[in-house]
Scaffold this active site. Sequence first.
Site, PDB file in Angstrom:
ATOM      1  CB  CYS A 138      49.469 -20.998  -3.788  1.00 23.32           C
ATOM      2  SG  CYS A 138      49.233 -21.704  -5.318  1.00 23.32           S
ATOM      3  CB  THR A 139      47.907 -20.309   1.469  1.00 19.08           C
ATOM      4  OG1 THR A 139      46.941 -19.178   0.724  1.00 19.08           O
ATOM      5  CG2 THR A 139      47.920 -19.685   2.849  1.00 19.08           C
TER       6      THR A 139
END
Length: 220
Positions: free
Chosen positions: A45-46
């Site tokens: 997700c980063t």
Amino acid sequence: MGLRIGSLAPDFTAKTTEGEIRFHDWIGDNWAILFSHPKDFTPVCTTELGYMAQLKPEFDRRGTKVIGLSVDPVENHATWAQDIEETQGTAPNYPMIGDTDLTVAKLYDMLPEDEGDSCEGRTAMDNATVRAVYVVGPDKRIKAMLVYPMTTGRDFNEILRLLDSLQLNARHTVATPVNWQDGDDIIIPPAVSDEQARDKFPEGWETLKPYLRVAKQPAD
């Protein structure tokens, strides 16, 4: 009953990194992308949040607002944003919902109704299904949905392509074939009669089969 393409996108009020919003009011007359994350400080997700920030001008150009969601407090999002900027080169430049009570995740059928009402003590694996993308039209209806596993990063260039196709259809009632890119030939849907097609496509079309008519992409 679960959400489907064509369903009214559930409305909600939520805290975000840019203040409290009411979803439908926030969309206004625009298109919108809502994309969700199971937990802050998760590796895949980063990378996604950073890349979406880089692509945001492309969504702006298409009259589309972007909003993220993660099952953690807004305060955590701010700290995570620093990591995203450090590792990906760009911090989120769009609001991020803090879905601490799981309300939005449940409304959008990402978590079951009996999953509790707090993010406290929940791991990313507990929220593994909160990895969805919803494309919402100006009429507040869901135009497309995608769900990814935590181990596979989403292709936001594909989401842009999908958005281009949806918006082209909204303007001209056309369909787009496999691997279509903006400017490529389009398909005239079966719902459009030959008589209607003559008005829409005065230059004509190629009929490969009675149900498969190919034409140049109409100009806006």
